[in-house]
Design a protein around this motif. Structure first.
Motif, PDB file in Angstrom:
ATOM      1  N   ALA A 174      -2.209  -2.267 -15.292  1.00  0.00           N
ATOM      2  CA  ALA A 174      -3.187  -2.401 -14.217  1.00  0.00           C
ATOM      3  C   ALA A 174      -4.581  -1.983 -14.657  1.00  0.00           C
ATOM      4  O   ALA A 174      -5.535  -2.073 -13.880  1.00  0.00           O
ATOM      5  N   GLU A 175      -4.710  -1.520 -15.906  1.00  0.00           N
ATOM      6  CA  GLU A 175      -5.967  -0.939 -16.357  1.00  0.00           C
ATOM      7  C   GLU A 175      -6.836  -1.941 -17.109  1.00  0.00           C
ATOM      8  O   GLU A 175      -6.407  -2.545 -18.083  1.00  0.00           O
ATOM      9  N   CYS A 176      -8.056  -2.113 -16.632  1.00  0.00           N
ATOM     10  CA  CYS A 176      -9.091  -2.827 -17.367  1.00  0.00           C
ATOM     11  C   CYS A 176     -10.429  -2.335 -16.839  1.00  0.00           C
ATOM     12  O   CYS A 176     -10.485  -1.645 -15.817  1.00  0.00           O
ATOM     13  N   GLY A 177     -11.504  -2.690 -17.518  1.00  0.00           N
ATOM     14  CA  GLY A 177     -12.799  -2.152 -17.152  1.00  0.00           C
ATOM     15  C   GLY A 177     -13.246  -2.478 -15.744  1.00  0.00           C
ATOM     16  O   GLY A 177     -13.974  -1.698 -15.124  1.00  0.00           O
ATOM     17  N   ALA A 178     -12.802  -3.622 -15.214  1.00  0.00           N
ATOM     18  CA  ALA A 178     -13.237  -4.043 -13.882  1.00  0.00           C
ATOM     19  C   ALA A 178     -12.079  -4.155 -12.882  1.00  0.00           C
ATOM     20  O   ALA A 178     -12.282  -4.619 -11.764  1.00  0.00           O
ATOM     21  N   CYS A 179     -10.873  -3.753 -13.276  1.00  0.00           N
ATOM     22  CA  CYS A 179      -9.704  -3.932 -12.417  1.00  0.00           C
ATOM     23  C   CYS A 179      -9.777  -3.049 -11.170  1.00  0.00           C
ATOM     24  O   CYS A 179     -10.204  -1.895 -11.235  1.00  0.00           O
ATOM     25  N   ILE A 180      -9.309  -3.575 -10.034  1.00  0.00           N
ATOM     26  CA  ILE A 180      -9.330  -2.821  -8.784  1.00  0.00           C
ATOM     27  C   ILE A 180      -7.948  -2.739  -8.135  1.00  0.00           C
ATOM     28  O   ILE A 180      -7.806  -2.225  -7.035  1.00  0.00           O
ATOM     29  N   PHE A 181      -6.899  -3.245  -8.834  1.00  0.00           N
ATOM     30  CA  PHE A 181      -5.554  -3.190  -8.274  1.00  0.00           C
ATOM     31  C   PHE A 181      -5.067  -1.748  -8.152  1.00  0.00           C
ATOM     32  O   PHE A 181      -5.338  -0.905  -9.003  1.00  0.00           O
ATOM     33  N   SER A 182      -4.332  -1.470  -7.075  1.00  0.00           N
ATOM     34  CA  SER A 182      -3.739  -0.154  -6.873  1.00  0.00           C
ATOM     35  C   SER A 182      -2.387  -0.313  -6.201  1.00  0.00           C
ATOM     36  O   SER A 182      -2.237  -1.108  -5.274  1.00  0.00           O
ATOM     37  N   GLU A 183      -1.383   0.405  -6.690  1.00  0.00           N
ATOM     38  CA  GLU A 183      -0.064   0.364  -6.070  1.00  0.00           C
ATOM     39  C   GLU A 183      -0.090   0.946  -4.666  1.00  0.00           C
ATOM     40  O   GLU A 183       0.816   0.712  -3.871  1.00  0.00           O
ATOM     41  N   GLU A 184      -1.121   1.711  -4.351  1.00  0.00           N
ATOM     42  CA  GLU A 184      -1.257   2.296  -3.015  1.00  0.00           C
ATOM     43  C   GLU A 184      -2.125   1.419  -2.123  1.00  0.00           C
ATOM     44  O   GLU A 184      -2.624   1.859  -1.089  1.00  0.00           O
ATOM     45  N   ALA A 185      -2.310   0.152  -2.494  1.00  0.00           N
ATOM     46  CA  ALA A 185      -3.216  -0.727  -1.756  1.00  0.00           C
ATOM     47  C   ALA A 185      -2.814  -0.907  -0.298  1.00  0.00           C
ATOM     48  O   ALA A 185      -3.661  -1.044   0.576  1.00  0.00           O
ATOM     49  N   GLU A 186      -1.498  -0.904  -0.046  1.00  0.00           N
ATOM     50  CA  GLU A 186      -1.068  -1.086   1.343  1.00  0.00           C
ATOM     51  C   GLU A 186      -1.550   0.060   2.214  1.00  0.00           C
ATOM     52  O   GLU A 186      -1.926  -0.131   3.368  1.00  0.00           O
ATOM     53  N   ASP A 187      -1.558   1.277   1.662  1.00  0.00           N
ATOM     54  CA  ASP A 187      -2.077   2.407   2.417  1.00  0.00           C
ATOM     55  C   ASP A 187      -3.577   2.252   2.645  1.00  0.00           C
ATOM     56  O   ASP A 187      -4.100   2.551   3.719  1.00  0.00           O
ATOM     57  N   LEU A 188      -4.291   1.769   1.613  1.00  0.00           N
ATOM     58  CA  LEU A 188      -5.721   1.543   1.759  1.00  0.00           C
ATOM     59  C   LEU A 188      -6.000   0.485   2.820  1.00  0.00           C
ATOM     60  O   LEU A 188      -6.940   0.590   3.591  1.00  0.00           O
ATOM     61  N   LYS A 189      -5.138  -0.519   2.838  1.00  0.00           N
ATOM     62  CA  LYS A 189      -5.314  -1.596   3.809  1.00  0.00           C
ATOM     63  C   LYS A 189      -5.182  -1.062   5.230  1.00  0.00           C
ATOM     64  O   LYS A 189      -5.946  -1.410   6.130  1.00  0.00           O
ATOM     65  N   LYS A 190      -4.198  -0.184   5.427  1.00  0.00           N
ATOM     66  CA  LYS A 190      -4.008   0.399   6.752  1.00  0.00           C
ATOM     67  C   LYS A 190      -5.211   1.226   7.178  1.00  0.00           C
ATOM     68  O   LYS A 190      -5.514   1.371   8.350  1.00  0.00           O
ATOM     69  N   GLN A 191      -5.917   1.777   6.173  1.00  0.00           N
ATOM     70  CA  GLN A 191      -7.084   2.586   6.469  1.00  0.00           C
ATOM     71  C   GLN A 191      -8.343   1.738   6.640  1.00  0.00           C
ATOM     72  O   GLN A 191      -9.422   2.263   6.902  1.00  0.00           O
ATOM     73  N   GLY A 192      -8.194   0.434   6.472  1.00  0.00           N
ATOM     74  CA  GLY A 192      -9.320  -0.460   6.681  1.00  0.00           C
ATOM     75  C   GLY A 192     -10.214  -0.654   5.489  1.00  0.00           C
ATOM     76  O   GLY A 192     -11.341  -1.124   5.615  1.00  0.00           O
ATOM     77  N   ASN A 193      -9.749  -0.314   4.290  1.00  0.00           N
ATOM     78  CA  ASN A 193     -10.582  -0.432   3.101  1.00  0.00           C
ATOM     79  C   ASN A 193     -10.441  -1.773   2.398  1.00  0.00           C
ATOM     80  O   ASN A 193     -11.095  -2.023   1.401  1.00  0.00           O
ATOM     81  N   VAL A 194      -9.557  -2.626   2.875  1.00  0.00           N
ATOM     82  CA  VAL A 194      -9.398  -3.951   2.301  1.00  0.00           C
ATOM     83  C   VAL A 194      -9.654  -4.974   3.384  1.00  0.00           C
ATOM     84  O   VAL A 194      -9.088  -4.882   4.470  1.00  0.00           O
ATOM     85  N   VAL A 195     -10.512  -5.953   3.110  1.00  0.00           N
ATOM     86  CA  VAL A 195     -10.834  -6.994   4.075  1.00  0.00           C
ATOM     87  C   VAL A 195     -10.098  -8.256   3.681  1.00  0.00           C
ATOM     88  O   VAL A 195     -10.275  -8.759   2.570  1.00  0.00           O
ATOM     89  N   ASP A 196      -9.245  -8.760   4.563  1.00  0.00           N
ATOM     90  CA  ASP A 196      -8.482  -9.970   4.266  1.00  0.00           C
ATOM     91  C   ASP A 196      -9.223 -11.191   4.784  1.00  0.00           C
ATOM     92  O   ASP A 196      -9.736 -11.202   5.905  1.00  0.00           O
ATOM     93  N   PHE A 197      -9.253 -12.251   3.966  1.00  0.00           N
ATOM     94  CA  PHE A 197      -9.746 -13.518   4.454  1.00  0.00           C
ATOM     95  C   PHE A 197      -8.648 -14.142   5.320  1.00  0.00           C
ATOM     96  O   PHE A 197      -7.477 -13.814   5.190  1.00  0.00           O
TER      97      PHE A 197
END
Length: 347
Positions: free
Chosen positions: A305-328
């Motif tokens: 998951a690591e690269c200079g510009a990567c933003i993937f996180s295994e905890e993304a679902e928790d972030l989504k619940k907190q409103g930090n991810v905007v879905d199209f």
């Protein structure tokens, strides 16, 4: 009975009407009952039911060259269309050849990378797709000729990989696809429509043809159309690859269809889906626009998951619940990967 008389004309009309009725019956029998595709309330076609056309009445087909019903629920026309189930190398989201990308903006660009290295193609908070490049550098060339040989998909805590196996010469009767899920090899029977599901049914792999073509559906995230091809002798002649005799560089042609992406999506291909992305290399008059970014998108492993510009996180679902991810807006995927194109079909 003579033709030209009233009785004769009536008889001809009756025969013609019967023939038309028979033709209509045959035509109806030729096509199965059309499915109806439902678009989610969150999509642009909010809660619409769209009928599939008779010529591609279903979202699946056992014919590798056949077309299936596809509805883009975010298109203003809310209309079904017939599409092939193999990658379209001229459509947005595709990556083919050496390698030639078509971005989310519809513009063509090349990203050469480097032989035997891995680069992140798409990185979003809740999933990531990496690609391993193969190739070689003939004497006197300033760079490598490269092709995408394998893909690694990360989502939630899962890791899925597929690769095109190496061959000295191409044999279309041999399946050149290899799959693994969470580090364990998986086997998918050869044959059209043969499929495999993960235990949670959040990923599906379906063979489009007996060998070398599949569709990978990742629940609520993406669909990947994959075809395995070699570098042919004609490719070698035209492009002067100087392919060695011991390797025909079996590689992937892919097309990605994304169900939802955050506005800050990254990656070689992913960045072209950013709302404010401007392609500065694909300008009129530039025959072969080459996109850089090797250092930003290089990663150590196919499932890293690591690269200079990567933003993937295994905890993304928790972030989504907190409103930090905007879905199209997206298609409804409540049937998981089973719907194939991220759509729900009701007969």
């Amino acid at each position: 009975m003579k033709f030209g008389t009233t009785a004769g004309i009536s008889a001809i009309l009756m025969v013609a009407a019967a023939a038309l009725q028979l033709a209509a019956m045959v035509s109806a029998a030729d096509y199965p009952k059309a499915e109806t595709v439902w678009c989610a309330k969150t999509s642009r076609c909010s809660d619409a039911y769209v009928n599939c056309p008779a010529e591609c009445a279903s979202t699946t087909t056992p014919n590798a060259k056949g077309k299936v019903c596809h509805v883009n629920c975010d298109h203003p026309l809310c209309k079904a269309e017939c599409k092939k189930r193999k990658p379209n190398c001229d459509a947005p989201g595709s990556a083919c050849y050496d390698p030639r990308f078509v971005g989310g903006d519809g513009r063509v660009f090349y990203f050469h990378g480097k032989t035997n290295e891995v680069f992140t193609l798409v990185s979003d908070p809740n999933f990531q797709i990496n690609g391993r490049f193969i190739g070689h550098r003939p004497a006197g060339r300033p760079r490598d000729f490269t092709w995408i040989q394998s893909l690694g998909v990360l989502f939630n805590t899962h890791k899925f990989t597929l690769e095109a196996t190496k061959a000295a010469t191409w044999d279309s009767e041999v399946d050149h696809l290899k799959f693994a899920y969470n580090g364990q090899d998986i086997s998918i029977s050869e044959g059209s429509l043969s499929s495999w599901y993960s235990q949670d049914e959040d990923i599906k792999v379906e063979r489009v043809s007996t060998k070398n073509s599949v569709i990978i559906s990742i629940k609520d995230k993406a669909e990947i159309l994959v075809n395995v091809v070699p570098v042919t002798k004609e490719d070698d002649r035209v492009h002067k690859y100087n392919v060695p005799e011991h390797d025909c560089f079996v590689h992937l042609e892919v097309q990605f269809r994304f169900y939802k992406l955050s506005p800050r999506v990254e990656g070689v291909l992913g960045r072209t889906y950013q709302p404010d992305f401007e392609n500065t290399v694909a300008r009129p008059g530039v025959a072969m626009p080459v996109m850089g970014g090797e250092d930003k998108y290089r990663t150590s492993d196919l499932v890293s998951a690591e690269c200079g510009a990567c933003i993937f996180s295994e905890e993304a679902e928790d972030l989504k619940k907190q409103g930090n991810v905007v879905d199209f807006p997206t298609l409804d995927c409540t049937r998981g990967a089973a719907a194939g194109y991220g759509i729900v079909c009701r007969k």
